[in-house]
Structures are given as C-alpha cells and as structure tokens.
Design a protein around this motif. Structure first.
Motif, short mmCIF file in Angstrom:
data_model
loop_
_atom_site.label_atom_id
_atom_site.label_comp_id
_atom_site.label_asym_id
_atom_site.label_seq_id
_atom_site.Cartn_x
_atom_site.Cartn_y
_atom_site.Cartn_z
N ARG A 143 7.31 -6.81 -4.84
CA ARG A 143 5.82 -7.14 -5.21
C ARG A 143 5.38 -6.48 -3.82
NH1 ARG A 143 2.61 -11.60 -4.09
NH2 ARG A 143 3.83 -12.15 -2.19
N LEU A 144 5.04 -7.15 -2.95
CA LEU A 144 3.85 -6.07 -1.58
C LEU A 144 3.59 -5.51 -1.70
CD1 LEU A 144 4.50 -8.85 0.91
CD2 LEU A 144 2.88 -8.56 -0.85
N ARG A 145 4.93 -4.10 -2.32
CA ARG A 145 5.02 -3.27 -2.60
C ARG A 145 3.92 -2.29 -3.48
NH1 ARG A 145 9.39 -1.64 -3.08
NH2 ARG A 145 9.87 -1.07 -4.70
N ARG A 148 0.22 -2.99 -3.17
CA ARG A 148 -0.12 -2.58 -1.53
C ARG A 148 -0.29 -0.90 -2.54
NH1 ARG A 148 2.42 1.78 1.07
NH2 ARG A 148 4.36 1.17 0.40
N GLU A 149 0.23 -0.18 -3.33
CA GLU A 149 0.29 0.68 -4.05
C GLU A 149 -1.22 0.78 -4.99
OE1 GLU A 149 3.86 0.87 -5.72
OE2 GLU A 149 5.18 2.23 -4.37
N SER A 150 -1.61 -0.24 -5.17
CA SER A 150 -2.63 -0.69 -5.99
C SER A 150 -3.59 -0.63 -5.37
CB SER A 150 -2.39 -1.99 -6.80
OG SER A 150 -1.16 -1.26 -7.72
N GLY A 151 -3.25 -0.82 -4.35
CA GLY A 151 -5.06 -0.90 -3.13
C GLY A 151 -5.64 -2.61 -2.98
N GLN A 156 0.92 -3.71 6.65
CA GLN A 156 1.74 -4.67 7.38
C GLN A 156 2.98 -5.30 6.57
OE1 GLN A 156 2.22 -3.57 9.99
NE2 GLN A 156 3.89 -4.93 10.66
N ALA A 157 2.02 -5.67 5.67
CA ALA A 157 2.58 -7.16 5.03
C ALA A 157 3.93 -6.73 4.06
CB ALA A 157 1.81 -8.09 3.90
N ALA A 158 4.05 -5.59 2.93
CA ALA A 158 5.00 -4.80 2.55
C ALA A 158 6.01 -4.27 3.70
CB ALA A 158 4.47 -3.90 2.12
#
Length: 389
Positions: A143-145, A148-151, A156-158
């Motif tokens: 979910r976090l990745r 991150r890819e969506s901005g 760091q969380a990912a």
C-alpha cells in the motif's frame, strides 16, 4: 521311475573282472578299472543337450600348475558405515505408534514410528502468528509503495514498511524450518504427531522402541543396515604386512558356511597397529548377492600374494569342480562321446577357489566346473529310481 529329464545311465567302467586293477587313468574316456567298485552308484551319466544347457554345465581342461601363495587373515563381517543408519528423534516426545520389527526389510522414507511432541503445538502457533504478521506487513508495504508511486506517500515510510515485511517473512520461514527439521509437514493442519522415517533402504537389525516410551532428542530407536555389500575386517600380523597389497584378490571362508566361499578384494590396509593384539586391519569388500552374510560372522580371508607356492606343479581345478558323494571326493569328466564320467579323486591344498588334485585326474581331461550339483543330483536320483524298481 520316469523322470521329465531324458537320462541314460551306463554301468560301464565298474567291471572288476576285466582289465588290470593297477592300470592308471588314461584319458577322458577311461573305464576306471583302478577305482573302487560301487554296487549302487553308476559311473557314467548321459544327459540331453537341452538338460546340459539348462543346468549351465561348463567344462575346463585340467591343467598342471602351482597354487597361488596366500596369507590367511582371521576376522569377522561388519557393516559398511555408509550403508548403516540410525533412526532417532531430533526432539523429545513420546512414542505414539511403532510399526517395525527387528529383521524387517524397509525402504527409504517408510514411516517406522510416530512420536507425539508437545512442542509441535507451540511451534505451529508461532508459525500461524508469524505468517499472519508477515501477510499484514506485506500488504502495508504494498500500500505504501503504491502511494509513493502516486506522489501521495513518503519515501521513507515505504522503505520501512518493506523492511518490516521482509523481517516478518524471514521469521515465518525460520519457524517453518524448525517444524520441518523435526519431521512435521507445515502444510498439515493441527496435530502434535511427528513421523520417524527410514533414512535408507535396508534391514532393521536393532529396535529400541515401545509404544508409550518417552524418547529424548538424539535417542536411537532403530538401526538399519543395507546388506547389499559388507566388509570383512581381517587381522594382519606384523610379519605379514610387507607381503600384502591393496587390490589383492581374497577368498573369504566363514565358519557358518563351510561349503561356500566369498570373493572380494583388499581395498584398505590399516595405518594403526592394535597395541594389545599387535595386528592391523585389512578391509575386504564383499558382495552379498545371496543374503547369507551377517554382521559378526567369524571366518578367515585367504589373500593372494605375489609369489606362488614352492611345491611341485600338480593338477589344479576350480573348487566348484569337486563334489562329495558317500564321504568321497569326486569330479565329473566329459568324455569324447559327450558322456560324463565319475572320477574319484584325492584333493590336496586349496587357495583362492582352486584346489590341487593329487590323484584320479589327468592333465588335459575336460573336468566339469559348472552344473556339478545338477549332475550329482541326477546321479543320485537315478540310484534311487533303480532301488525302487
């Protein structure tokens, strides 16, 4: 008496009223006037070519020569370490089931016993909990990745979520490996039972297992030996060490089987002398094709030396050519017409499956070396048949 074999027995060669009784044996078709007369035992046997072929009858010309010199090594049969296995538990528990006995043949992977292990429940619980945490951590990392890819998520969380997911997955694998190490199928549902399996194919030679018996880690409950090959460990005295060599042919005779010898080769000569007996060990590998060899059987290995015996040359034949009837040694000689003639013989020394013939056989005669037992059986059977008539 009718037989399924076509056999013609010729009572030639036993006439005490003709010929010179001191006349020596002259050849493969001699009439044996110098041999003791037997009222019931024929001296000549004829069999059909089919019977001879099926019986594996083989002949060899008797030759004059010297026996190979040998050194005799007393010793015993032992199992080969690489063909021996001990069945044990890797963790403590209590035997729930035992399904093998001493002397039983088993195959690699067969379940020999079932062990109830309390720790299995704890490990299964740890596995389930760890697997659940790993699944949740992996879902969070995905979910976090994606964020991150969506901005919308922090880098760091990912990264932290991915590290947590990998750590949980590693812990799950570790618990699963613990269960697998004690023989538990991690895909099975529930239960505290651990199977103990045969690690090799062979015969159970020892059992120390009773249902309900507590078993400690590393305790041996069964010993399995593959008897396809065994070792004969011969004791070498210091005076004979310089005469032995690795690769030398050996003929092993065991006290339990006086009528049979086992052929092998010296594959190792020990490097350490027993300080008490002052002997070394010569290891001879033997094939156990007929399953007669047993651990602990005593005997003597006659090992070939480089030199020959110093005696004068004599007639030498394979040991398989000589048989015994009525307490007398005898051989079968194939005559020119295909008949098999009985020769009473006097045997001398033997070595490496060969034996000296001191009298009763001439050089060049075709002596039977294969199928002797069949000819002997036919000879004795024909005598019984004549008695019944």
């Amino acid at each position: 008496m009718r037989h399924w074999l076509v056999i013609t027995l010729l009572l030639a060669g036993c006439n005490r009223d003709s010929g010179d009784p001191e006349r020596p044996v002259s050849g493969p078709v001699d009439t044996h006037e110098d041999e003791e007369h037997h009222e019931a035992l024929p001296r000549q046997l004829r069999v059909t070519p089919e019977v001879a072929r099926d019986a594996g009858i083989a002949t060899q010309a008797a030759k004059r020569g010297l026996l190979t010199a040998v050194v005799s090594l007393p010793g015993e049969i032992t199992s080969e370490p690489d063909k021996t296995a001990r069945v044990s538990a890797v963790t403590g528990g209590r035997l729930e089931q035992v399904s093998f006995n001493e002397g039983q043949s088993v195959k690699k992977g067969d379940v020999l016993a079932v062990l109830r292990v309390p720790d299995v429940g704890r490990l299964r619980g740890s596995l389930a909990a760890s697997a659940a945490k790993a699944k949740a951590s992996r879902a969070n990392a995905e979910r976090l990745r994606s964020l991150r890819e969506s901005g919308f998520g922090a880098e760091q969380a990912a990264v932290d979520a991915e590290a947590e997911a990998r750590a949980q997955e590693a812990e799950t694998r570790a618990v699963g490996e613990q269960l697998a190490a004690i023989g538990v199928n991690t895909d099975a549902v529930g239960g505290y039972l651990v199977p103990l399996r045969a690690p090799i194919t062979g015969v159970v030679v020892a059992r120390d297992a009773i249902v309900g018996q507590p078993v400690n880690a590393e305790q041996t409950v069964a010993t399995i030996v593959d008897f396809s090959e065994v070792w004969f460990l011969g004791r070498v005295f210091e005076k004979d060490l310089s005469r032995l060599r690795v690769g030398a042919r050996a003929d092993v005779q065991l006290n339990a089987f006086a009528d049979q010898s086992f052929e092998g080769f010296v594959e190792y000569i020990g490097q350490r002398t027993d300080p008490v007996a002052r002997t070394l060990t010569a290891r001879i590998r033997l094939r156990n094709d007929n399953d007669r060899l047993r651990i602990g059987l005593f005997g003597t290995a006659h090992v070939e030396l480089a030199e020959a015996t110093g005696a004068s040359p004599r007639i030498i034949v394979p040991r398989t050519a000589v048989t015994e009837v009525g307490g007398k040694d005898m051989v079968f000689v194939k005559a020119a017409d295909g008949d098999f003639i009985v020769h009473d013989v006097t045997v001398g020394r033997s070595a490496l499956a060969q034996v000296e013939i001191l009298s009763g056989l001439d050089e060049g005669e075709e002596v039977v070396i294969g199928g002797v037992f069949t000819l002997k059986s036919l000879l004795l059977k024909s005598t019984l048949g004549e008695d019944q008539h």
